[in-house]
Design a protein around this motif. Structure first.
Motif, PDB file in Angstrom:
ATOM      1  N   GLU A   1       0.842  -1.193   0.000  1.00 56.13           N
ATOM      2  CA  GLU A   1       0.000   0.000   0.000  1.00 56.13           C
ATOM      3  C   GLU A   1       0.881   1.249   0.000  1.00 56.13           C
ATOM      4  N   GLU A   2       0.677   2.097  -0.999  1.00 56.25           N
ATOM      5  CA  GLU A   2       1.500   3.304  -1.110  1.00 56.25           C
ATOM      6  C   GLU A   2       0.974   4.399  -0.190  1.00 56.25           C
ATOM      7  N   PRO A   3       1.796   4.894   0.717  1.00 55.13           N
ATOM      8  CA  PRO A   3       1.351   5.972   1.619  1.00 55.13           C
ATOM      9  C   PRO A   3       1.012   7.235   0.831  1.00 55.13           C
ATOM     10  N   LYS A   4      -0.022   7.929   1.275  1.00 55.41           N
ATOM     11  CA  LYS A   4      -0.441   9.165   0.634  1.00 55.41           C
ATOM     12  C   LYS A   4      -0.146  10.346   1.553  1.00 55.41           C
ATOM     13  N   ASP A   5       0.303  11.447   0.973  1.00 54.17           N
ATOM     14  CA  ASP A   5       0.603  12.644   1.758  1.00 54.17           C
ATOM     15  C   ASP A   5      -0.658  13.161   2.440  1.00 54.17           C
TER      16      ASP A   5
ATOM     17  N   ALA B   1      -2.523  11.647   4.554  1.00 50.94           N
ATOM     18  CA  ALA B   1      -3.454  10.581   4.928  1.00 50.94           C
ATOM     19  C   ALA B   1      -2.816   9.693   5.999  1.00 50.94           C
TER      20      ALA B   1
ATOM     21  N   GLU C   1      -1.290   6.489   7.874  1.00 47.56           N
ATOM     22  CA  GLU C   1      -0.443   5.425   7.329  1.00 47.56           C
ATOM     23  C   GLU C   1      -1.267   4.160   7.082  1.00 47.56           C
TER      24      GLU C   1
END
Length: 246
Positions: free
Chosen positions: A157-161, A163, A165
């Motif tokens: 899962e790619e972390p989003k700025d 949002a 973790e």
């Protein structure tokens, strides 16, 4: 009785918080050894902790970013583990240092060969990679962690700025701004400054030597004049004495 209940609830809350924070922080991650600058080469560590109490990690697979192919990838030997780098043909060749690169690494697999990551332990896998992209601020490496009970944890899962973790975040390598040193600019400037400094130092040394030489010459001349003046004084004294006697 109320005090006991409050203490019990408080203890459970603290334990739950510690458990959740431990689970959230104990994930596969990647960190550079030093600086990972855009357009340069870097050595990074993939840190793999064991999150299970009844199983050991026996396999780790890290997928390399397809949108930013890496032409050069090499692994550091880890005792008890076998490393394999998978490569694939590129749809669009890369040009690195004037050479056409037609294939790039797509995945690194570490398989236990006499060793495991036991409960309560972690292992670091070191990789040298490059050339890092110049048009990206980060690289995402999706990873799979396999336990000896056949459980597979997917860290993809790619972390989003801005949002929270994700529960199973993918390792992310942040890239720093490229400096002139990675392209030789700063080194050349430093060399020029060093040369200028050396020239200035040499000029100062020559000037000092010239001044010292001039001072020595002046001292010698004054010394000779002093000797002559002294000799003349002695001669004058002798002549004056003779005249008095006559």
């Amino acid at each position: 009785m109320k005090v006991s209940r409050i203490a019990l609830v408080g203890g459970l809350a603290v334990s739950s918080l510690a458990l959740l924070s431990g689970t959230a922080s104990a994930h596969v991650s990647v960190q550079p050894q030093g600086e990972a600058a855009k357009g340069g080469y870097a050595t990074v560590d993939f840190k793999v902790p064991n999150e299970r109490d009844n199983a050991s990690t026996v396999k780790v697979e890290v997928s390399l970013p397809a949108d930013h192919p890496l032409a050069s990838v090499s692994t550091q030997p880890v005792p008890g583990w076998k490393a394999e780098v998978t490569k694939a043909k590129l749809a669009k060749p890369l040009e690195v240092h004037g050479k056409q690169i037609t294939e790039a690494a797509t995945k690194i697999t570490w398989t236990a060969a006499g060793s495991k990551i036991a409960p309560g332990q972690f292992q670091q896998f070191t990789v040298s990679m490059g050339q890092l992209p110049e048009d990206a601020d980060k690289l995402v490496f999706k990873a799979l962690q396999t336990y000896d009970n056949n459980e597979v944890v997917r860290w993809i899962e790619e972390p989003k700025d801005g949002a929270p973790e994700p529960q199973t975040p993918a390792p992310v390598l942040k890239l720093s701004a490229a400096s002139d040193d990675h392209h030789g600019g700063a080194s050349a400037a430093a060399g020029t400054k060093a040369d200028d400094k050396a020239d200035a130092k040499g000029h100062d040394e020559k000037k000092t030597a010239a001044e010292t030489s001039g001072s020595d010459t002046t001292a010698r001349v004054l010394g000779v004049v002093g000797i002559l003046v002294g000799a003349a004084g002695v001669a004058f004294g002798v002549l004056a004495g003779r005249r008095r006697q006559a």
